[in-house]
Design an enzyme around this catalytic site. Sequence first.
Site, PDB file in Angstrom:
ATOM      1  N   ASP A  54      80.339  62.719  39.211  1.00  0.00           N
ATOM      2  CA  ASP A  54      81.617  63.415  39.305  1.00  0.00           C
ATOM      3  C   ASP A  54      81.530  64.811  38.709  1.00  0.00           C
ATOM      4  O   ASP A  54      80.562  65.163  38.022  1.00  0.00           O
ATOM      5  CB  ASP A  54      82.698  62.624  38.563  1.00  0.00           C
ATOM      6  CG  ASP A  54      82.968  61.275  39.197  1.00  0.00           C
ATOM      7  OD1 ASP A  54      82.886  61.171  40.431  1.00  0.00           O
ATOM      8  OD2 ASP A  54      83.253  60.320  38.454  1.00  0.00           O
ATOM      9  N   TYR A 112      72.804  55.053  32.520  1.00  0.00           N
ATOM     10  CA  TYR A 112      73.647  56.135  32.013  1.00  0.00           C
ATOM     11  C   TYR A 112      73.674  56.117  30.487  1.00  0.00           C
ATOM     12  O   TYR A 112      73.454  55.076  29.853  1.00  0.00           O
ATOM     13  CB  TYR A 112      75.091  55.971  32.510  1.00  0.00           C
ATOM     14  CG  TYR A 112      75.325  56.355  33.954  1.00  0.00           C
ATOM     15  CD1 TYR A 112      75.744  57.644  34.294  1.00  0.00           C
ATOM     16  CD2 TYR A 112      75.143  55.433  34.974  1.00  0.00           C
ATOM     17  CE1 TYR A 112      75.970  57.987  35.617  1.00  0.00           C
ATOM     18  CE2 TYR A 112      75.364  55.775  36.300  1.00  0.00           C
ATOM     19  CZ  TYR A 112      75.785  57.058  36.615  1.00  0.00           C
ATOM     20  OH  TYR A 112      76.007  57.395  37.928  1.00  0.00           O
TER      21      TYR A 112
END
Length: 258
Positions: A54, A112
């Site tokens: 994003d 992540y």
Amino acid sequence: MPQRTVQLVLHYDGARFAGWQRQPDVRTVQGELEAVLARLVGEPTPVLGAGRTDAGVHARGQAAGVRVPDRWTAAALRRAMNALLPDDVWVAAAHAMRPEFHARFSATARRYAYLVGTDDEARSPFRRAWEHAVTRPLDRVALDASAAAVRGDHCFRAFAVKGTAPEHDHHRCIVAEAHWEERPGGLVFHVEANRFLHHMVRFLVGTMLDVALGRRPADDVPRLLAADANDEVSPPAPPHALFLDAVRYPTDLYLEPA
């Protein structure tokens, strides 16, 4: 013309990007990469990413697949791209892959990291661009318990943006690793899974931090994992502290040791 399949391993600072995916009239990582490849190859060359980060999210191990004329070795392509790319994108490595390699569908896992700053200097201009500053005391036991609940095979419908996955999608992810770790000045949340839903890591971090701050009951993460909607999840943690660290692929897809 014979073609070569190459995996690009990318680092980028997401601060000045409107995300990964190519979009008209805004700056994206995919758009920058494709503009450089078009100059080098002499024709439009699609770049397929392992996932769509994003706006504001960074990468230290995003993977992308490209097909280029066979005259381009992986090493030569990396050097040429790095000579032309802007300062906030860097090709850290390039690997020659088998033709059946697909950056998204061949991936077996993605990893992540989310950085939380807990000391006074977390608000320093040298850190606040890459850390989420939380200066109130956090209950570490509650954080660890929440992370432990995330591990395993679960439906993460409560931790995803509604409507971004098809309604028939099971929203299940297999989380192989999820834990909080001490680091200088704060904490880092590590999570690795076979797939991630839209905003999933940020929703998890936002909810876990609310539990650790006493804003939510200690058992809320397990409860939400059993929910069939995202109506009660905490707001997602800010994007600027999230990093895509690695994408895993089967070793037999590499034409050379990775």
